[in-house]
Write a protein that holds these residues in place. Structure first.
Motif, mmCIF file in Angstrom:
data_model
loop_
_atom_site.group_PDB
_atom_site.id
_atom_site.type_symbol
_atom_site.label_atom_id
_atom_site.label_comp_id
_atom_site.label_asym_id
_atom_site.label_seq_id
_atom_site.Cartn_x
_atom_site.Cartn_y
_atom_site.Cartn_z
ATOM 1 N N PHE A 198 0.831 -1.206 0.000
ATOM 2 C CA PHE A 198 0.000 0.000 0.000
ATOM 3 C C PHE A 198 0.862 1.252 0.000
ATOM 4 O O PHE A 198 0.521 2.264 -0.626
ATOM 5 C CB PHE A 198 -0.911 -0.018 1.221
ATOM 6 C CG PHE A 198 -1.887 1.115 1.283
ATOM 7 C CD1 PHE A 198 -3.118 1.020 0.651
ATOM 8 C CD2 PHE A 198 -1.586 2.283 1.971
ATOM 9 C CE1 PHE A 198 -4.025 2.073 0.694
ATOM 10 C CE2 PHE A 198 -2.478 3.337 2.027
ATOM 11 C CZ PHE A 198 -3.708 3.234 1.382
ATOM 12 N N LEU A 199 2.004 1.190 0.703
ATOM 13 C CA LEU A 199 2.910 2.332 0.779
ATOM 14 C C LEU A 199 3.847 2.429 -0.416
ATOM 15 O O LEU A 199 4.670 3.340 -0.489
ATOM 16 C CB LEU A 199 3.744 2.250 2.062
ATOM 17 C CG LEU A 199 2.960 2.359 3.373
ATOM 18 C CD1 LEU A 199 3.874 2.107 4.558
ATOM 19 C CD2 LEU A 199 2.295 3.724 3.492
ATOM 20 N N GLY A 200 3.732 1.497 -1.345
ATOM 21 C CA GLY A 200 4.567 1.530 -2.544
ATOM 22 C C GLY A 200 5.931 0.912 -2.369
ATOM 23 O O GLY A 200 6.820 1.137 -3.194
ATOM 24 N N GLY A 211 -1.885 -5.096 -1.405
ATOM 25 C CA GLY A 211 -1.690 -3.772 -0.842
ATOM 26 C C GLY A 211 -1.653 -2.690 -1.913
ATOM 27 O O GLY A 211 -2.244 -1.616 -1.751
ATOM 28 N N ALA A 212 -0.968 -2.973 -3.007
ATOM 29 C CA ALA A 212 -0.909 -2.010 -4.110
ATOM 30 C C ALA A 212 -2.288 -1.807 -4.732
ATOM 31 O O ALA A 212 -2.638 -0.687 -5.139
ATOM 32 C CB ALA A 212 0.078 -2.496 -5.162
ATOM 33 N N ALA A 215 -4.182 0.556 -2.557
ATOM 34 C CA ALA A 215 -3.731 1.929 -2.765
ATOM 35 C C ALA A 215 -4.304 2.509 -4.054
ATOM 36 O O ALA A 215 -4.720 3.673 -4.097
ATOM 37 C CB ALA A 215 -2.205 1.970 -2.795
ATOM 38 N N ALA A 216 -4.335 1.694 -5.113
ATOM 39 C CA ALA A 216 -4.849 2.170 -6.406
ATOM 40 C C ALA A 216 -6.348 2.424 -6.361
ATOM 41 O O ALA A 216 -6.869 3.210 -7.163
ATOM 42 C CB ALA A 216 -4.519 1.154 -7.491
ATOM 43 N N SER A 217 -7.055 1.788 -5.431
ATOM 44 C CA SER A 217 -8.518 1.942 -5.375
ATOM 45 C C SER A 217 -8.940 3.273 -4.763
ATOM 46 O O SER A 217 -10.086 3.702 -4.947
ATOM 47 C CB SER A 217 -9.126 0.797 -4.565
ATOM 48 O OG SER A 217 -8.825 0.929 -3.177
ATOM 49 N N VAL A 218 -8.026 3.929 -4.050
ATOM 50 C CA VAL A 218 -8.390 5.152 -3.324
ATOM 51 C C VAL A 218 -8.899 6.235 -4.267
ATOM 52 O O VAL A 218 -9.861 6.964 -3.951
ATOM 53 C CB VAL A 218 -7.178 5.662 -2.513
ATOM 54 C CG1 VAL A 218 -7.473 7.029 -1.897
ATOM 55 C CG2 VAL A 218 -6.809 4.657 -1.432
ATOM 56 N N ASP A 219 -8.311 6.344 -5.432
ATOM 57 C CA ASP A 219 -8.687 7.408 -6.366
ATOM 58 C C ASP A 219 -10.011 7.136 -7.073
ATOM 59 O O ASP A 219 -10.508 8.015 -7.786
ATOM 60 C CB ASP A 219 -7.593 7.583 -7.426
ATOM 61 C CG ASP A 219 -6.291 8.085 -6.833
ATOM 62 O OD1 ASP A 219 -6.346 8.780 -5.803
ATOM 63 O OD2 ASP A 219 -5.224 7.766 -7.395
#
Length: 255
Positions: A198-200, A211-212, A215-219
């Protein structure tokens, strides 16, 4: 029985998803909701979410499992050696574990990722660097108590070598509790891998990783909530599956 049911719940969609290509993009199918063609919808690049979740299960669970197995083996070997010999070795192991308690794997992996760059190798090394210590302390304490048992002393009196005693007598006693500790620690490792992704700091894009994906789903939460729901559900199911695993039982030989 419960573990078998949960395993099927996780294995069936993973098997179906692995039939697809998690990296294949289709700009004509961007952010499509779940449908028969795409059971979990598509992402911002038109990639099939089910295929990416399935591939992410292999990478995320595989990384956590590999780090756990290597940590357990290292900790078992070191702890058994120090527990058998006693003295300063045991004291050093206990001191290292006390220090490691103040250094969560997530923080260690985060620092390692910032220094060495993101990637599976950095992540695995960071997890193992901290992860073996609890296993070492457990094996150290168990071996220290077992080496004075009557059946161990009897083997030594009959001239059995140290390696033979370890293999035939100590190892069967150490493996069940070590396995139980591994089961307890696995969910935390999976969450750590996902947090770093998630933190890249996980594998670089476009590699599928839970996790990635989170993170990509947030936008796109407002228009494509399935992008968050799919990897999050996979994490939850994996946690329930691990919780249902048997811990194993120790058999005391007495003495």
């Amino acid at each position: 029985m419960r573990a078998a049911i949960l395993l099927c719940l996780l294995a069936v969609p993973v098997a179906v998803g692995l039939l697809g290509d998690p990296l294949a993009t289709d700009m004509r199918a961007v952010l499509l909701p779940p449908s028969p063609e795409h059971p979990l919808g598509t992402d911002a690049l038109g990639r099939d979410v089910l295929a990416r979740v399935a591939a992410g299960a292999v990478t995320s669970l595989g990384a956590a499992g590999l780090a756990l197995v290597v940590s357990a083996l290292i900790g078992l070997a070191v702890g058994a050696a120090t527990g058998w010999s006693g003295g300063r070795g045991s004291a050093v192991v206990r001191a290292l574990v006390d220090v490691a308690a103040a250094l969560p794997p997530l923080i260690v992996a985060l620092v390692a990722g910032l220094v060495a760059g993101p990637g599976w190798t950095t992540l695995l090394l960071a997890l193992i660097a901290v992860g073996w210590l609890p296993f070492a302390r457990q094996a150290d304490a168990l071996t220290a108590s077992l080496r004075t048992r009557q059946w161990v002393l009897a083997h030594r009196a009959m001239g059995a070598g140290t390696l033979r005693i370890w293999w035939r007598s100590l190892l069967p006693e150490l493996l069940p509790p070590v396995g139980a500790l591994a089961v307890v620690r696995l969910p935390a490792l999976i969450n750590t891998v996902a947090a770093l992704g998630f933190l890249g700091l996980g594998p670089p894009p476009p590699a599928p990783e839970w996790g990635a994906m989170l993170a990509a789903s947030v936008d796109h939460l407002g228009v494509a909530p399935w992008l968050l729901a799919a990897p999050l559900a996979a994490l939850v199911v994996a946690q329930f599956l691990i919780a249902a695993l048997p811990f194993g039982r120790r058999t005391d030989r007495g003495g």
